[in-house]
Design an enzyme around this catalytic site. Sequence first.
Site, PDB file in Angstrom:
ATOM      1  N   ARG A   1       0.831  -1.221   0.000  1.00 20.09           N
ATOM      2  CA  ARG A   1       0.000   0.000   0.000  1.00 20.09           C
ATOM      3  C   ARG A   1       0.865   1.271   0.000  1.00 20.09           C
ATOM      4  O   ARG A   1       0.477   2.288   0.559  1.00 20.09           O
ATOM      5  CB  ARG A   1      -0.949   0.028   1.202  1.00 20.09           C
ATOM      6  CG  ARG A   1      -1.926  -1.126   1.270  1.00 20.09           C
ATOM      7  CD  ARG A   1      -2.923  -1.087   0.119  1.00 20.09           C
ATOM      8  NE  ARG A   1      -4.050  -1.967   0.347  1.00 20.09           N
ATOM      9  CZ  ARG A   1      -4.159  -3.210  -0.127  1.00 20.09           C
ATOM     10  NH1 ARG A   1      -3.179  -3.726  -0.851  1.00 20.09           N
ATOM     11  NH2 ARG A   1      -5.236  -3.930   0.104  1.00 20.09           N
TER      12      ARG A   1
ATOM     13  N   CYS B   1     -11.104  -1.728   2.884  1.00 21.06           N
ATOM     14  CA  CYS B   1     -10.463  -1.978   4.175  1.00 21.06           C
ATOM     15  C   CYS B   1     -10.005  -0.668   4.816  1.00 21.06           C
ATOM     16  O   CYS B   1      -9.365   0.155   4.175  1.00 21.06           O
ATOM     17  CB  CYS B   1      -9.285  -2.931   3.991  1.00 21.06           C
ATOM     18  SG  CYS B   1      -9.842  -4.610   3.658  1.00 21.06           S
TER      19      CYS B   1
ATOM     20  N   GLU C   1      -5.424   2.386   6.752  1.00 20.79           N
ATOM     21  CA  GLU C   1      -5.053   2.108   5.362  1.00 20.79           C
ATOM     22  C   GLU C   1      -5.645   3.188   4.459  1.00 20.79           C
ATOM     23  O   GLU C   1      -5.083   3.525   3.426  1.00 20.79           O
ATOM     24  CB  GLU C   1      -5.581   0.722   4.970  1.00 20.79           C
ATOM     25  CG  GLU C   1      -5.020   0.157   3.690  1.00 20.79           C
ATOM     26  CD  GLU C   1      -5.925   0.350   2.489  1.00 20.79           C
ATOM     27  OE1 GLU C   1      -5.493   0.082   1.380  1.00 20.79           O
ATOM     28  OE2 GLU C   1      -7.080   0.799   2.642  1.00 20.79           O
TER      29      GLU C   1
END
Length: 333
Positions: free
Chosen positions: A175, A224, A294
């Site tokens: 990420r 998420c 995230e």
Amino acid sequence: MRNKWQAFEQETGLSVARDVSLRRFSSLGIGGLAAGAVMVETAEAIKKVYAAAEGLAIPVKIIGGGTNVVFTDAGFSGLLVRLGEGFKKIDVQGNRMTAGAAVHLAAIITKSMEAGLAGVEKLAGIPGTLGGAIHGNSGNRDYWTSKAVSAVTFWDARGNTLKTLPAGQLEFGYRQSLFQKIPAIVLSAEFSLTPAPRENLVAEVNERMHYRSATQPVGRSVGCIFKNMKDRSAGQLIDEAGLKGRAIGGLAVSDIHGNFFLNDGRATFRDFEELVKIVQTEVEKKFGTHLELEVEIVKEQSATAKGPEGAENAKTENRSLRRWKVSGEGNFV
Ligand code: EPU
């Protein structure tokens, strides 16, 4: 006297929409107003936008599909920039595919299946645009955007130049990418693909789509919320902490997947902050693990407030705000 928006319009030749609701620019459907919003169609226009914004001290935020950003109730006092049709082209030449940053990943996957080329099909089910996917190195458990992309062309605000770099130089990680660290806008990317039977590609895509629909909820969410740990899924920890279904105002932890928060239409950013805090606290109490966000929170420009991630995050935020607002689900709608 001209106000700064009139001056901006005059300098760039672009028309600015004023007081735009941010709700429709985030798939979570939360957020106040953006003071201004503009659509750009060319790299030249991006250059003008940044030059004018810098001169007029207008903060800039590039937004993509909005599937990984959360806006605050206070909104955004600067200019929201989106990439238009000019950045939605896909081109296939032999085994090479080039796509504009505003193209949705789903369209790239469809195109590669049509062409019988493998390399992007494992990204099936990931929402958002290519620019955002590169910015956040979006992915599944076993495949990321950085594995599919061979080179990225971007506009680098530091030197006002267009650059193309191979994927190996873009500091991709879980990420993570270079684009979270520098003021730059992804414009397009190249994929190096390999020929494959169409039925194999279709089967792969179907399997992944099926897994998603079996394990992830449908509704207003930003996917998420927290990053996974090296060896544990954040969703599993949230689930095992008994937090599924926990709700604050209009926002609830999904009953299907613990790492998804669902907005029933009434949620505010305050609900989001509170639910994040509860989940972090409970998981930390039970497992001694700190869940890191995230998703990206787009803070009000004057932000001195500490986000759910605490002081360190606020510091980083302020550093990056000094010049541009670099961020996001990244770039592009
Ligand atoms: N699990 C639970 N309870 C839950 C959720 C998951 O026990 O509420 C368990 C599952 O049964 C499985 C394990 O946790 O054994 C992993 O779950 P899953 O396959 O759903 O994957 P994940 O680690 O929760 C990651 C990505 C997702 C991506 C999926 C599918 C992150 C933070 N999440 O989730 O990405 O869709 O893999 O490949 O890396 C996103 O980034 O927004 C996102 C949704």
